[in-house]
Enzyme design. Sequence first.
Site, PDB file in Angstrom:
ATOM      1  N   ARG A  45      17.060  35.292  40.764  1.00 18.39           N
ATOM      2  CA  ARG A  45      16.140  36.402  40.191  1.00 18.39           C
ATOM      3  C   ARG A  45      14.659  35.843  39.838  1.00 18.39           C
ATOM      4  O   ARG A  45      14.579  35.050  38.962  1.00 18.39           O
ATOM      5  CB  ARG A  45      16.756  36.984  38.944  1.00 18.39           C
ATOM      6  CG  ARG A  45      15.759  38.089  38.598  1.00 18.39           C
ATOM      7  CD  ARG A  45      16.450  39.128  37.363  1.00 18.39           C
ATOM      8  NE  ARG A  45      16.508  38.358  36.043  1.00 18.39           N
ATOM      9  CZ  ARG A  45      17.316  38.832  35.206  1.00 18.39           C
ATOM     10  NH1 ARG A  45      18.293  39.939  35.205  1.00 18.39           N
ATOM     11  NH2 ARG A  45      17.551  38.072  33.955  1.00 18.39           N
ATOM     12  N   SER A 114      22.819  47.473  38.286  1.00 21.15           N
ATOM     13  CA  SER A 114      22.658  47.507  37.002  1.00 21.15           C
ATOM     14  C   SER A 114      22.697  48.934  36.432  1.00 21.15           C
ATOM     15  O   SER A 114      22.472  49.916  36.982  1.00 21.15           O
ATOM     16  CB  SER A 114      21.219  47.166  36.503  1.00 21.15           C
ATOM     17  OG  SER A 114      21.035  45.665  36.884  1.00 21.15           O
ATOM     18  N   LYS A 145      14.262  40.220  29.801  1.00 16.45           N
ATOM     19  CA  LYS A 145      14.001  41.609  30.305  1.00 16.45           C
ATOM     20  C   LYS A 145      13.041  42.380  29.277  1.00 16.45           C
ATOM     21  O   LYS A 145      13.535  42.530  28.172  1.00 16.45           O
ATOM     22  CB  LYS A 145      15.258  42.593  30.731  1.00 16.45           C
ATOM     23  CG  LYS A 145      16.046  42.066  32.024  1.00 16.45           C
ATOM     24  CD  LYS A 145      15.396  42.915  33.093  1.00 16.45           C
ATOM     25  CE  LYS A 145      16.432  42.921  34.096  1.00 16.45           C
ATOM     26  NZ  LYS A 145      15.771  43.423  35.503  1.00 16.45           N
TER      27      LYS A 145
END
Length: 215
Positions: A45, A114, A145
Site C-alpha cells: 500500500r 474493505s 488512514k
Amino acid sequence: MRAGMEQFINNPIYTITAEAMSNGRDNIEVVGQMLKAGIKFIQYREKTKPALDRYNECLKLRQMTRDNGAIFIIDDFIDLAIAVDADGVHIGQTDLPAQVVRQLIGNDKIIGLSTHSEEQLQKANMLGDIIDYIGVGPVYATQTKKNAVPVGFSYVEYATKNSKHPFVAIGGIKEHNICDVAAHGAKTFAIVSEIVGADDIVGKINSIKNTLQKK
C-alpha cells in the site's frame, strides 16, 4: 477457495507496507524482514509514489514473495497488480466495483474488499465468490488512514456472526490489544505501524505470534 487463500486462513498476521512509517527503511528491506519472520500474506500500500517507482518496487517484491511462498496483494492499483502478476488486489468502497475488478484481473486472482459497516458487509455477502475476503475496521483509531472513524468491537462481532467471507480486522491493532480483538471473534489481524516501525521487525512479529498463542 482460490489458490493463496489458505495462507490467509492459516496465518493470523496480515502485514501492510507503509514506507513513511518505516524509520527510514524502504519497502524492500521491510518486506524482506517480514518474510524472514514467516509472514505469508503481504499487502503493498503506497498511494503517493510515482507509478514507475511503484512498478519497479513491486517487481522486486513480487519475486521476493514468490520465492518465499507468500501471497502478494496490491492495494487499489489494479493495473499495477496485473503488470507485476500479483496474487490479487485489495479495494475500498470508493474504488471500482468488485464485479468490474474481477473482470479485469481474471478468475484466479484474490480480491479483498474493505468494509466499515453492517450495510457494507451485507453488500459484500451478496457478491459471493466475486470477492475472497473482507476487511473489517478500523477497529481503533489509526495513523494510516486519515479521517477514519473507528467501528469498535461491535462491528467485529457482527462480522464474526454474519460475514460469508473470511475477514481481517484492521485499524490500530497492536501487540497490546490484539488479544482483545481476538476475543471478539477475529482470527486474522492486519498490523501496520507496529511492525513496519519496529526497530527489530522479526522480533516484533515473533513476539506478536507468541502473544496470540498465549491467549
